[in-house]
Design a protein around this motif. Structure first.
Motif, PDB file in Angstrom:
ATOM      1  N   ASP B  92      75.485  -9.351  27.584  1.00 44.21           N
ATOM      2  CA  ASP B  92      74.220  -8.816  28.099  1.00 44.21           C
ATOM      3  C   ASP B  92      73.285  -8.448  26.939  1.00 44.21           C
ATOM      4  O   ASP B  92      73.241  -7.299  26.506  1.00 44.21           O
ATOM      5  N   CYS B  93      72.524  -9.433  26.486  1.00 45.36           N
ATOM      6  CA  CYS B  93      71.583  -9.168  25.390  1.00 45.36           C
ATOM      7  C   CYS B  93      70.213  -8.825  25.975  1.00 45.36           C
ATOM      8  O   CYS B  93      69.754  -9.503  26.898  1.00 45.36           O
ATOM      9  N   ALA B  94      69.595  -7.806  25.400  1.00 51.54           N
ATOM     10  CA  ALA B  94      68.284  -7.369  25.907  1.00 51.54           C
ATOM     11  C   ALA B  94      67.288  -8.524  25.890  1.00 51.54           C
ATOM     12  O   ALA B  94      66.504  -8.704  26.809  1.00 51.54           O
ATOM     13  N   TYR B  95      67.334  -9.317  24.831  1.00 52.00           N
ATOM     14  CA  TYR B  95      66.320 -10.350  24.644  1.00 52.00           C
ATOM     15  C   TYR B  95      66.647 -11.650  25.374  1.00 52.00           C
ATOM     16  O   TYR B  95      65.888 -12.615  25.283  1.00 52.00           O
ATOM     17  N   CYS B  96      67.769 -11.689  26.087  1.00 52.63           N
ATOM     18  CA  CYS B  96      68.239 -12.973  26.640  1.00 52.63           C
ATOM     19  C   CYS B  96      67.232 -13.557  27.626  1.00 52.63           C
ATOM     20  O   CYS B  96      66.945 -12.981  28.671  1.00 52.63           O
ATOM     21  N   ILE B  97      66.762 -14.724  27.302  1.00 56.85           N
ATOM     22  CA  ILE B  97      65.740 -15.380  28.113  1.00 56.85           C
ATOM     23  C   ILE B  97      66.308 -15.815  29.459  1.00 56.85           C
ATOM     24  O   ILE B  97      65.577 -15.988  30.438  1.00 56.85           O
ATOM     25  N   LEU B  98      67.636 -15.973  29.511  1.00 60.78           N
ATOM     26  CA  LEU B  98      68.240 -16.442  30.764  1.00 60.78           C
ATOM     27  C   LEU B  98      68.008 -15.455  31.904  1.00 60.78           C
ATOM     28  O   LEU B  98      68.036 -15.823  33.075  1.00 60.78           O
ATOM     29  N   GLN B  99      67.759 -14.185  31.559  1.00 59.28           N
ATOM     30  CA  GLN B  99      67.495 -13.178  32.600  1.00 59.28           C
ATOM     31  C   GLN B  99      66.261 -13.557  33.408  1.00 59.28           C
ATOM     32  O   GLN B  99      66.160 -13.254  34.588  1.00 59.28           O
TER      33      GLN B  99
HETATM   34  S1  SF4 Z   1      73.481 -16.244  26.661  1.00 64.95           S
HETATM   35 FE1  SF4 Z   1      72.119 -14.478  26.673  1.00 64.95          FE
HETATM   36  S2  SF4 Z   1      73.446 -12.726  27.101  1.00 64.95           S
HETATM   37 FE2  SF4 Z   1      74.758 -14.420  26.522  1.00 64.95          FE
HETATM   38  S3  SF4 Z   1      75.110 -14.132  24.357  1.00 64.95           S
HETATM   39 FE3  SF4 Z   1      73.381 -15.553  24.571  1.00 64.95          FE
HETATM   40  S4  SF4 Z   1      71.564 -14.231  24.505  1.00 64.95           S
HETATM   41 FE4  SF4 Z   1      73.342 -12.907  24.893  1.00 64.95          FE
END
Ligand code: SF4
Lengths: 327, 370
Positions: B92-99
């Motif tokens: 769960d990365c804050a910057y993750c574009i997949l969100q």
């Molecule tokens: S896919 Fe998104 S949540 Fe997973 S590691 Fe990469 S940036 Fe983080």
């Protein structure tokens, strides 16, 4: 609803019980004058409490206040029985207010809260009840209005007086109370448009987050407080300066580059009907030249001037992107 | 990967991969005709982006398994190909574009592996040099706890010579791969960031030291390595922190085995901003000095990017002058100012990376036309 019309002593009316109060401000001057001249045309509604207790006002808070001020000992009211349901009382309170004037958002919020209470929090049902009473609200708006009532008084007042949009007020849920109050003060003073409210709130909020400060702390900085407390300043100009100052603080590097570009453009001395614009955010290196003309000879004239401009060393200076290396 | 609910699309129920996952997860599965009900369940949650991280949907990939990386024309793209194995991520990365990319985001794993392998074999048969990765719509190695896909891919790639697989991760799940005969046709890659970014913006990912330990293990087994400093994030003290990461990297990894290092700074579609504000209330990453760039994404004002890249490149070149550094989605001006050159035409960046893969991974085949 069964109601009697009775002459009641004003001393028997408990004005502190304001559970059904929707009106937000004191009585307007015109109401005092009209009651003074013509008497009460539309009767206030009260509810009988237990036999030995005072009457509670259901609708007509402002009329009763005027009657008191006019020194009347008694007033004729429509009296609801003690057993009248909350729903009946709210229906009367809302209809009495909403059919005669348009309610401001704070008043709508109070009305919505009353209906939500009798509908056990069902906003859809509350909205269905509200329509026939003259209150046009949908479930989503009802939920927003209820949230308004949890915000500090100055924010509620700013919304009631149309100085702050409801959505911006709800954004203030994310900041501490003194910040919300400070922002409401700014809106009251400078009367920004809704777009400007959004821009200023976002800028202040983000600046505060970046600086680990509260929004109130940011506003208390001398740069802002001087603008906000400038005496005899033109409000529009004050707003403009505030927005510019905020932009410069929020985007220090970009705004410096923009200012430098404008200065260099001045040095280039473009004719009045020509302009060169920088690429948005200086991201690309493609600049735009615009020429305004209406006659072919004006265009010929421009072409000559353009040839001279393209040889001007100041043009190289304008297009020089080495500023990029020294943010 | 912690799965709370398992859904299987009817048409995916009879696949061996599905059976394998069901027996491995030992949890009741719900068979559904249509994924819409799952999307609605996630959409109704107060935090759909979080809910989607613990709901696994086994389904078939009905589109292409191999796709071109979705680059935009203005910024230089690496010309990588995506092997589409699944979507979303359990970390769960804050910057993750997949969100913001999937609506709503949900862990989907594609089970029609026979079709996937056919696509790969057809691609291999062309004999064209190419770089293929699984880490675009998901993390390459999060799936290993439910299904051992990576070992199978390593094996498939090891049997041909034209293509290289890049497994990009923030995990340390490399042990099942270490003893495989990879023949250098798999690049093990890690996204690297500073301790502060990992601690504050990357929930559930491996610590920097652990990532480097995993990379070290892979290097010992002869795997070519890659590192991605992406997204680089600006904050007070970030320059020193990135330099420190680079020092740690080269104190443990031999640069001769690094195929490439990519750099990219934090950029995002505007739709991501409210999601980060809601889900990562303490994060300040969205409040920096961004401009709306030519591709519609928010990017740091260019001079800030140039300054950050220049510092990091200087540190990399100090330790590893020969290593290939490239930018992920940057324009010619950034290339010129930070690296002193832009990828040469014809072929541009894709050709540059292909040639590097040939050199380090021993690829042989035709270079793609154009
Ligand atoms: S896919 Fe998104 S949540 Fe997973 S590691 Fe990469 S940036 Fe983080």
């Amino acid at each position: 609803m069964q109601a009697e019309t009775l002459l009641i002593s004003l001393d028997a009316i408990d004005t502190r019980d304001n559970r059904y109060q929707i009106s937000d401000s004191g009585p307007p001057e015109a109401l005092s004058e009209s009651i003074g001249e013509a008497g009460l045309i539309s009767l206030p509604w009260v509810q009988q409490q237990a036999a030995d207790k005072a009457f509670r006002i259901v609708a007509g808070f402002r009329r009763i206040t005027v009657c008191r001020k006019l020194g009347w000992p008694q007033v004729t009211c429509r009296v609801l029985p003690a057993g009248a349901s909350k729903l009946s009382c709210w229906k009367i309170a809302i209809a009495d207010n909403a059919v005669t004037r348009s309610l401001n958002l704070l008043e709508q919020a109070r009305a919505a809260e009353g209906l939500m209470d009798v509908c056990d929090g069902d906003a859809k049902q509350a909205a269905q009840l509200a329509g026939p009473l003259g209150l046009r609200v949908n479930p989503e708006l009802i939920r927003k209005l209820i949230r308004l009532l949890a915000l500090p008084g100055p924010v509620q007042q700013a919304v009631a007086q149309n100085r702050m949009s409801l959505n911006i007020a709800l954004d203030l849920e994310s900041v501490d109370e003194s910040s919300a109050v400070a922002f409401a003060g700014l809106c009251q003073n400078l009367k920004p448009t809704v777009n400007h409210q959004q821009e200023i709130f976002t800028g202040l909020y983000e600046l505060a987050r970046l600086q680990d400060k509260s929004l109130a702390d940011v506003l208390a900085r001398s740069d802002f407080s001087e603008i906000l407390h400038a005496t005899r300043a033109d409000r529009r100009r004050q707003l403009q300066v505030l927005r510019r100052t905020l932009y410069n603080m929020r985007f220090p590097n970009l705004s410096r580059s923009e200012a430098a570009f404008e200065q260099k453009k001045k040095n280039l001395g473009l004719p009045e009907n020509m302009n060169i614009s920088a690429p948005s955010g200086f991201e690309s290196n493609v600049y735009t030249l615009t020429i305004r003309f209406s006659l072919s000879r004006q265009l010929c004239d421009c072409a000559e001037k353009l040839a001279a401009i393209s040889r001007n060393p100041e043009l190289e200076n304008l297009l020089d992107r080495s500023f990029n290396e020294n943010p | 990967m912690k799965i709370r609910k398992l859904y299987i699309e009817q048409s995916a129920a009879d696949y061996p991969v599905t059976r394998h996952i069901c027996s491995r997860l030992e949890m009741p599965a719900q068979i559904i005709d249509n994924p819409e009900s799952v999307y609605q369940e996630i959409g109704r949650s107060p935090d759909p982006e979080k809910a989607g991280k613990s709901i696994l949907l086994l389904t078939r990939n009905r589109g292409a398994f191999l796709r071109d990386c979705p680059g935009t024309s203005y910024y230089t793209c690496c010309g990588y190909q995506i092997l589409h194995i699944g979507t979303y991520c359990s970390m769960d990365c804050a910057y993750c574009i997949l969100q913001a990319y999937f609506h709503p985001p949900v862990l989907q794993f594609f089970v029609n592996h026979a079709e996937m392998e056919t696509s790969l074999q057809q691609h291999f048969a062309k004999g064209e040099i190419s770089r293929i990765g699984t880490g675009e719509f998901t993390d390459s190695l999060i799936w290993e706890s439910v299904y051992p896909l990576a070992p199978r891919l390593v094996e498939l790639f090891s049997r041909q010579k034209a293509c290289v697989l890049e497994l990009k991760t923030k995990t340390t799940a490399v042990d099942p791969l270490l003893d495989l005969a990879h023949h250098k046709k798999t690049i093990m890659a890690w996204s690297l960031n500073t301790d502060a970014v990992i601690a504050n913006q990357e929930r559930g990912t491996a610590a920097l030291g652990a990532r480097l330990t995993a990379a070290e293990k892979c290097q010992k087994q002869g795997f070519p390595l890659a590192f991605h400093f992406d997204p680089m994030i600006l904050y007070n003290g970030c320059y020193a922190d990135y330099e420190n990461v680079i020092e740690q990297l080269f104190s443990r990894i031999d640069p001769a085995g690094i195929v490439w290092i990519s750099l990219g700074s934090f950029r995002f579609m505007p739709e991501l901003k409210p999601i980060v504000a809601r889900r990562f209330a303490a994060s300040k990453i969205i409040y920096n000095e961004f401009i709306r760039a030519i591709d519609g994404k928010m990017r740091y004002f260019k001079p800030l990017r140039i300054q950050l890249y220049s510092r990091v490149i200087e540190a990399i070149k100090f330790h590893a002058p020969e290593v290939l550094v490239y930018f992920c989605m940057e324009d010619t001006e950034v290339w010129q100012k930070c690296l002193g050159h832009a990828p040469a035409e014809p072929g541009g960046l894709p050709m540059m990376l292909d040639q590097r893969a040939v050199q380090i991974c021993g690829l042989s085949g035709k270079f793609p036309a154009g």
